[in-house]
Design an enzyme around this catalytic site. Structure first.
Site, short mmCIF file in Angstrom:
data_model
loop_
_atom_site.label_atom_id
_atom_site.label_comp_id
_atom_site.label_asym_id
_atom_site.label_seq_id
_atom_site.Cartn_x
_atom_site.Cartn_y
_atom_site.Cartn_z
CE LYS A 38 38.78 46.88 95.75
NZ LYS A 38 38.15 45.61 96.21
CG PHE A 56 36.55 36.12 94.86
CD1 PHE A 56 37.57 37.05 94.84
CD2 PHE A 56 36.43 35.30 95.98
CE1 PHE A 56 38.46 37.17 95.90
CE2 PHE A 56 37.32 35.41 97.05
CZ PHE A 56 38.34 36.35 97.00
NE ARG A 70 41.19 45.73 106.00
CZ ARG A 70 40.91 44.99 104.92
NH1 ARG A 70 41.58 45.15 103.78
NH2 ARG A 70 39.95 44.11 104.93
CB THR A 130 35.07 42.11 102.31
OG1 THR A 130 36.30 41.98 103.03
CG2 THR A 130 35.31 41.88 100.83
NE ARG A 178 35.74 47.54 101.03
CZ ARG A 178 36.67 46.65 101.33
NH1 ARG A 178 36.70 46.07 102.52
NH2 ARG A 178 37.61 46.35 100.45
CG ASN A 200 34.89 45.86 97.96
OD1 ASN A 200 35.64 46.29 97.08
ND2 ASN A 200 35.26 44.91 98.81
CG HIS A 239 43.15 47.24 98.08
ND1 HIS A 239 43.10 45.90 98.34
CD2 HIS A 239 44.39 47.66 98.45
CE1 HIS A 239 44.27 45.51 98.85
NE2 HIS A 239 45.07 46.57 98.92
#
Ligand code: GDP
Length: 140
Positions: free
Chosen positions: A9, A57, A85, A91, A102, A112, A115
């Site tokens: 990101k 958001f 994951r 998250t 993260r 964060n 994705h």
């Protein structure tokens, strides 16, 4: 072996963490199958995150995802979706386990770092969003 989609990101791109995150994922056992650098348009980011349309958001998330280039990457491993994951963590980085991407690299719940697809069905859809069959099937 199966595949999942990650996106590095804008926050991680701007802070120069893309290489470290990709190295972290390779060390965790993922193989990079395809990768590109893209600047998402507002329409593309809105479509990618359309499942969140209407949430408080959402508009900010679309603005964030269009604020800098991002790196979508197809990752391959046994049980790729669940494995990724687990590797990226919760998250919100404050809730992410030690050693996750993260926890190590994210700034906040929104910014964060990465994705990851949350199901095999979504992985297929999200891979097809960014990559052609030519790229998806390219490496034996
Ligand atoms: P993920 O699957 O862990 O990425 O989380 P979600 O699918 O629930 O949310 C998608 C993305 O929206 C997250 O990765 C964050 O960048 C952002 N996001 C989710 N929840 C919030 C929130 O409560 N506040 C803000 N500002 N952003 C959020």
């Amino acid at each position: 072996m199966n595949q999942t989609l990650a996106i590095i990101k804008p926050d991680a791109m701007e802070s120069g963490k893309a290489g470290k995150i990709l190295a972290h994922l390779e060390a965790a056992g993922f193989t990079i199958q395809a990768l590109r650098l893209v600047s998402l348009s507002e329409a593309q980011a809105a479509e990618f995150y359309s499942v969140h349309k209407g949430k408080p958001f959402y508009d900010q998330l679309v603005a964030f995802m269009t604020s800098a280039p991002v790196i979508p990457v197809i990752l391959e491993a046994e049980n790729a979706v669940l494995k990724l994951r687990e590797a990226i963590g919760a998250t919100d980085p404050r809730e992410a386990k030690e050693g996750t991407v993260r926890k190590l690299y994210a700034e906040s719940k929104e910014r964060n770092a990465i994705h990851a697809s949350d199901s095999d069905a979504n992985a297929n859809t999200e891979i097809a969003f960014f990559f052609s069959n030519y790229e998806r099937l390219g490496v034996d």
